[in-house]
Design a protein around this motif. Structure first.
Motif, PDB file in Angstrom:
ATOM      1  N   THR A   1      48.423  46.017  30.435  1.00 30.59           N
ATOM      2  CA  THR A   1      47.494  45.294  31.304  1.00 30.59           C
ATOM      3  C   THR A   1      47.139  46.233  32.442  1.00 30.59           C
ATOM      4  O   THR A   1      48.034  46.773  33.107  1.00 30.59           O
ATOM      5  N   VAL A   2      45.836  46.455  32.668  1.00 31.23           N
ATOM      6  CA  VAL A   2      45.406  47.464  33.639  1.00 31.23           C
ATOM      7  C   VAL A   2      44.769  46.789  34.862  1.00 31.23           C
ATOM      8  O   VAL A   2      43.910  45.916  34.709  1.00 31.23           O
ATOM      9  N   HIS A   3      45.209  47.199  36.046  1.00 27.75           N
ATOM     10  CA  HIS A   3      44.635  46.714  37.310  1.00 27.75           C
ATOM     11  C   HIS A   3      44.245  47.919  38.158  1.00 27.75           C
ATOM     12  O   HIS A   3      44.909  48.960  38.097  1.00 27.75           O
ATOM     13  N   PRO A   4      43.218  47.763  39.034  1.00 26.74           N
ATOM     14  CA  PRO A   4      42.975  48.840  40.011  1.00 26.74           C
ATOM     15  C   PRO A   4      44.100  48.887  41.034  1.00 26.74           C
ATOM     16  O   PRO A   4      44.811  47.891  41.232  1.00 26.74           O
ATOM     17  N   LEU A   5      44.241  50.030  41.703  1.00 23.74           N
ATOM     18  CA  LEU A   5      45.301  50.193  42.708  1.00 23.74           C
ATOM     19  C   LEU A   5      45.273  49.066  43.748  1.00 23.74           C
ATOM     20  O   LEU A   5      46.319  48.586  44.192  1.00 23.74           O
ATOM     21  N   THR A   6      44.079  48.637  44.132  1.00 23.05           N
ATOM     22  CA  THR A   6      43.966  47.587  45.165  1.00 23.05           C
ATOM     23  C   THR A   6      44.591  46.268  44.709  1.00 23.05           C
ATOM     24  O   THR A   6      44.890  45.409  45.519  1.00 23.05           O
ATOM     25  N   GLU A   7      44.766  46.098  43.404  1.00 23.73           N
ATOM     26  CA  GLU A   7      45.391  44.866  42.897  1.00 23.73           C
ATOM     27  C   GLU A   7      46.870  45.072  42.551  1.00 23.73           C
ATOM     28  O   GLU A   7      47.453  44.299  41.795  1.00 23.73           O
ATOM     29  N   ALA A   8      47.485  46.104  43.123  1.00 27.02           N
ATOM     30  CA  ALA A   8      48.910  46.359  42.850  1.00 27.02           C
ATOM     31  C   ALA A   8      49.775  45.128  43.132  1.00 27.02           C
ATOM     32  O   ALA A   8      50.661  44.796  42.332  1.00 27.02           O
ATOM     33  N   PRO A   9      49.552  44.407  44.265  1.00 27.64           N
ATOM     34  CA  PRO A   9      50.421  43.231  44.505  1.00 27.64           C
ATOM     35  C   PRO A   9      50.336  42.211  43.377  1.00 27.64           C
ATOM     36  O   PRO A   9      51.348  41.619  42.994  1.00 27.64           O
ATOM     37  N   LYS A  10      49.150  42.009  42.819  1.00 24.58           N
ATOM     38  CA  LYS A  10      49.027  41.041  41.714  1.00 24.58           C
ATOM     39  C   LYS A  10      49.746  41.550  40.470  1.00 24.58           C
ATOM     40  O   LYS A  10      50.445  40.801  39.779  1.00 24.58           O
ATOM     41  N   ALA A  11      49.611  42.853  40.177  1.00 22.64           N
ATOM     42  CA  ALA A  11      50.270  43.411  38.990  1.00 22.64           C
ATOM     43  C   ALA A  11      51.790  43.263  39.100  1.00 22.64           C
ATOM     44  O   ALA A  11      52.458  42.819  38.154  1.00 22.64           O
ATOM     45  N   PHE A  12      52.346  43.620  40.254  1.00 19.59           N
ATOM     46  CA  PHE A  12      53.806  43.481  40.445  1.00 19.59           C
ATOM     47  C   PHE A  12      54.219  42.014  40.391  1.00 19.59           C
ATOM     48  O   PHE A  12      55.264  41.672  39.833  1.00 19.59           O
ATOM     49  N   ALA A  13      53.389  41.127  40.970  1.00 20.79           N
ATOM     50  CA  ALA A  13      53.740  39.696  40.981  1.00 20.79           C
ATOM     51  C   ALA A  13      53.706  39.130  39.559  1.00 20.79           C
ATOM     52  O   ALA A  13      54.591  38.349  39.170  1.00 20.79           O
ATOM     53  N   ASP A  14      52.723  39.529  38.773  1.00 24.22           N
ATOM     54  CA  ASP A  14      52.646  39.021  37.396  1.00 24.22           C
ATOM     55  C   ASP A  14      53.888  39.440  36.609  1.00 24.22           C
ATOM     56  O   ASP A  14      54.473  38.643  35.874  1.00 24.22           O
ATOM     57  N   LYS A  15      54.304  40.703  36.756  1.00 20.53           N
ATOM     58  CA  LYS A  15      55.501  41.165  36.038  1.00 20.53           C
ATOM     59  C   LYS A  15      56.728  40.390  36.532  1.00 20.53           C
ATOM     60  O   LYS A  15      57.574  39.955  35.745  1.00 20.53           O
ATOM     61  N   GLU A  16      56.799  40.208  37.849  1.00 18.02           N
ATOM     62  CA  GLU A  16      57.912  39.461  38.438  1.00 18.02           C
ATOM     63  C   GLU A  16      57.969  38.024  37.901  1.00 18.02           C
ATOM     64  O   GLU A  16      59.042  37.457  37.716  1.00 18.02           O
ATOM     65  N   ASN A  17      56.785  37.472  37.631  1.00 20.13           N
ATOM     66  CA  ASN A  17      56.719  36.080  37.161  1.00 20.13           C
ATOM     67  C   ASN A  17      56.825  35.960  35.648  1.00 20.13           C
ATOM     68  O   ASN A  17      56.547  34.901  35.081  1.00 20.13           O
ATOM     69  N   GLY A  18      57.173  37.052  34.990  1.00 18.40           N
ATOM     70  CA  GLY A  18      57.468  36.968  33.564  1.00 18.40           C
ATOM     71  C   GLY A  18      56.303  37.202  32.631  1.00 18.40           C
ATOM     72  O   GLY A  18      56.418  36.973  31.419  1.00 18.40           O
ATOM     73  N   VAL A  19      55.166  37.682  33.167  1.00 17.19           N
ATOM     74  CA  VAL A  19      54.063  38.016  32.247  1.00 17.19           C
ATOM     75  C   VAL A  19      54.521  39.216  31.420  1.00 17.19           C
ATOM     76  O   VAL A  19      54.933  40.235  31.984  1.00 17.19           O
ATOM     77  N   PRO A  20      54.501  39.108  30.083  1.00 16.50           N
ATOM     78  CA  PRO A  20      55.062  40.195  29.280  1.00 16.50           C
ATOM     79  C   PRO A  20      54.180  41.441  29.251  1.00 16.50           C
ATOM     80  O   PRO A  20      52.992  41.375  29.557  1.00 16.50           O
ATOM     81  N   GLY A  21      54.782  42.553  28.881  1.00 13.55           N
ATOM     82  CA  GLY A  21      54.023  43.781  28.648  1.00 13.55           C
ATOM     83  C   GLY A  21      54.102  44.756  29.800  1.00 13.55           C
ATOM     84  O   GLY A  21      54.661  44.477  30.859  1.00 13.55           O
ATOM     85  N   LYS A  22      53.559  45.947  29.561  1.00 18.04           N
ATOM     86  CA  LYS A  22      53.531  47.029  30.545  1.00 18.04           C
ATOM     87  C   LYS A  22      52.311  46.839  31.441  1.00 18.04           C
ATOM     88  O   LYS A  22      51.237  46.453  30.975  1.00 18.04           O
ATOM     89  N   PHE A  23      52.461  47.126  32.722  1.00 17.66           N
ATOM     90  CA  PHE A  23      51.352  47.043  33.668  1.00 17.66           C
ATOM     91  C   PHE A  23      51.028  48.447  34.163  1.00 17.66           C
ATOM     92  O   PHE A  23      51.934  49.194  34.520  1.00 17.66           O
ATOM     93  N   VAL A  24      49.730  48.767  34.174  1.00 15.76           N
ATOM     94  CA  VAL A  24      49.291  50.077  34.649  1.00 15.76           C
ATOM     95  C   VAL A  24      48.298  49.877  35.787  1.00 15.76           C
ATOM     96  O   VAL A  24      47.442  48.990  35.722  1.00 15.76           O
ATOM     97  N   LEU A  25      48.445  50.689  36.828  1.00 16.02           N
ATOM     98  CA  LEU A  25      47.471  50.707  37.915  1.00 16.02           C
ATOM     99  C   LEU A  25      46.538  51.888  37.662  1.00 16.02           C
ATOM    100  O   LEU A  25      47.003  53.022  37.521  1.00 16.02           O
ATOM    101  N   GLN A  26      45.253  51.591  37.586  1.00 16.91           N
ATOM    102  CA  GLN A  26      44.289  52.670  37.323  1.00 16.91           C
ATOM    103  C   GLN A  26      43.538  52.967  38.617  1.00 16.91           C
ATOM    104  O   GLN A  26      42.821  52.113  39.137  1.00 16.91           O
ATOM    105  N   HIS A  27      43.731  54.187  39.141  1.00 22.47           N
ATOM    106  CA  HIS A  27      43.160  54.526  40.441  1.00 22.47           C
ATOM    107  C   HIS A  27      41.745  55.062  40.303  1.00 22.47           C
ATOM    108  O   HIS A  27      40.940  54.936  41.204  1.00 22.47           O
ATOM    109  N   LYS A  28      41.479  55.735  39.181  1.00 20.93           N
ATOM    110  CA  LYS A  28      40.155  56.333  38.986  1.00 20.93           C
ATOM    111  C   LYS A  28      39.690  56.006  37.575  1.00 20.93           C
ATOM    112  O   LYS A  28      40.499  56.073  36.649  1.00 20.93           O
ATOM    113  N   PRO A  29      38.412  55.646  37.390  1.00 20.26           N
ATOM    114  CA  PRO A  29      37.948  55.271  36.051  1.00 20.26           C
ATOM    115  C   PRO A  29      37.961  56.447  35.091  1.00 20.26           C
ATOM    116  O   PRO A  29      37.901  57.580  35.512  1.00 20.26           O
TER     117      PRO A  29
END
Ligand SMILES: NC(=O)c1ccc[n+]([C@@H]2O[C@H](COP(=O)([O-])OP(=O)(O)OC[C@H]3O[C@@H](n4cnc5c(N)ncnc54)[C@H](OP(=O)(O)O)[C@@H]3O)[C@@H](O)[C@H]2O)c1
Length: 308
Positions: free
Chosen positions: A280-308
């Motif tokens: 699951t890919v999020h921009p860097l600005t959405e890092a808090p959401k990515a970490f929160a989703d993983k913390e809340n049990g959303v399965p899978g690897k999360f990646v922060l994409q800083h540049k397209p």
């Protein structure tokens, strides 16, 4: 530069995207312009995320230990014939340093490998910690060999998916465990069978596994001790084993950066010998959401994409 920072050990709700100082390259470091970063569950409340190796506080801390990006600066002591400005690199950042949830990060040059052609930064950032953990757990600590019976707990997760493939490629018979929803993915990765842990069927494997690799801990880890065949090994990464097998050994380890192993893993990825689970890919600005989703049990690897 923009970075996601934690003021102290805590949870994703404390993570703030803010302006942070550009990193300084220490001896042997390179500065990487981050294109993508990834993280692992639990990083936000680990002590090493907030201190240096001497135990000195370095908060606010930048998390995300997996990096893929481009070398933009070579620090004193880096070998210019080793890494060059403009190289595409991937790596796992030492856990006592700031991570890659930032536009730039200082990384020890020796911890980085080149990203092979055909692999993009999002794929590359998904590989280092999961791949190195799988490799070191199976090969370095577990003594993986052809013909062994290998049980992998949490086989549908980030480390587990790669561990199943590495063990299968080595000629082991692989049994995966986890949640029912991961059954097909684990079989597709190369396991010969899958056990849904909610069904509690582990006892049928008693005394029969040459190697058990556990990503879960707790009761699953405790119940695994009796599954070890004579001379076998239990390797755990979520928690230390509570006891040793009667005839065998149990090991807990923490993954270390290793360029040679990472280069081998990157080549396996580039040649299609291993594949990564969908991230699951999020921009860097959405890092808090990515970490929160993983913390809340959303399965899978999360990646922060800083540049397209
Ligand atoms: N020691 C080290 O050096 C090291 C290195 C890397 C990772 N780790 C740790 O190792 C663990 C695994 O990392 P990861 O990146 O592979 O995490 P992950 O992607 O979340 O994978 C863990 C897998 O185990 C499953 N699982 C967890 N508890 C379970 C249970 N009670 N029953 C059945 N399935 C269960 C998870 O399912 P759900 O997603 O549905 O829970 C997931 O499929 C984490 O705790 C991480 O912090 C340690």
């Amino acid at each position: 530069m923009t970075a996601a920072r934690m003021p102290r050990p805590g949870r994703a709700a404390d993570l703030t995207v803010e302006v942070a100082p550009y990193p300084r390259a220490s001896v042997g470091d390179v500065i990487v312009e981050v294109h993508a970063a990834a993280f692992t569950p639990g990083e936000l409340d680990w002590e090493p995320t907030y201190v240096d190796r001497a135990g000195r506080d370095r908060s606010p801390a930048i998390p995300a230990r997996d990096v893929s990006g481009v070398v933009v600066e070579l620090g004193f002591g880096t070998n210019p014939s080793d890494l060059r400005i403009g190289d595409r690199v991937l790596g796992m950042i030492d856990r006592y340093r700031d991570g890659a949830a930032a536009e730039f990060v200082a990384v020890e040059g020796r911890d980085l490998a080149l990203v092979p052609d055909g692999i993009d930064h999002v794929q590359a950032a998904s590989l280092p910690m999961s791949g190195l953990t799988a490799w070191q757990g199976l090969v370095v600590h577990g003594g993986l060999a052809a013909g062994q019976r290998v049980l992998i707990h949490g086989a549908g997760g980030a480390v587990g998916t790669l561990a199943v493939q590495l063990a299968r490629n080595a000629g082991a018979e692989v049994i995966g465990t986890g949640r029912a929803r991961d059954r097909q993915a684990v079989l597709d990765a190369g396991a010969s069978s899958f056990l849904d842990l909610a069904e509690g069927a582990l006892e049928s494997l008693s005394g029969s596994m040459d190697l058990v690799f556990d990503m879960i801990g707790g009761e699953v880890l405790a119940r695994s001790i009796e599954l070890i065949a004579p001379g076998g090994t239990l390797v755990s990464i979520a928690a230390p084993p509570p006891a040793q097998p009667a005839d065998g050994r149990a090991v807990y380890f923490i993954v270390e950066p290793n360029r040679d192993q990472l280069t081998e893993l990157a080549n396996l990825l580039a040649t299609g010998a291993i594949r990564l689970p969908e991230a699951t890919v999020h921009p860097l600005t959405e890092a808090p959401k990515a970490f929160a989703d993983k913390e809340n049990g959303v399965p899978g690897k999360f990646v922060l994409q800083h540049k397209p």
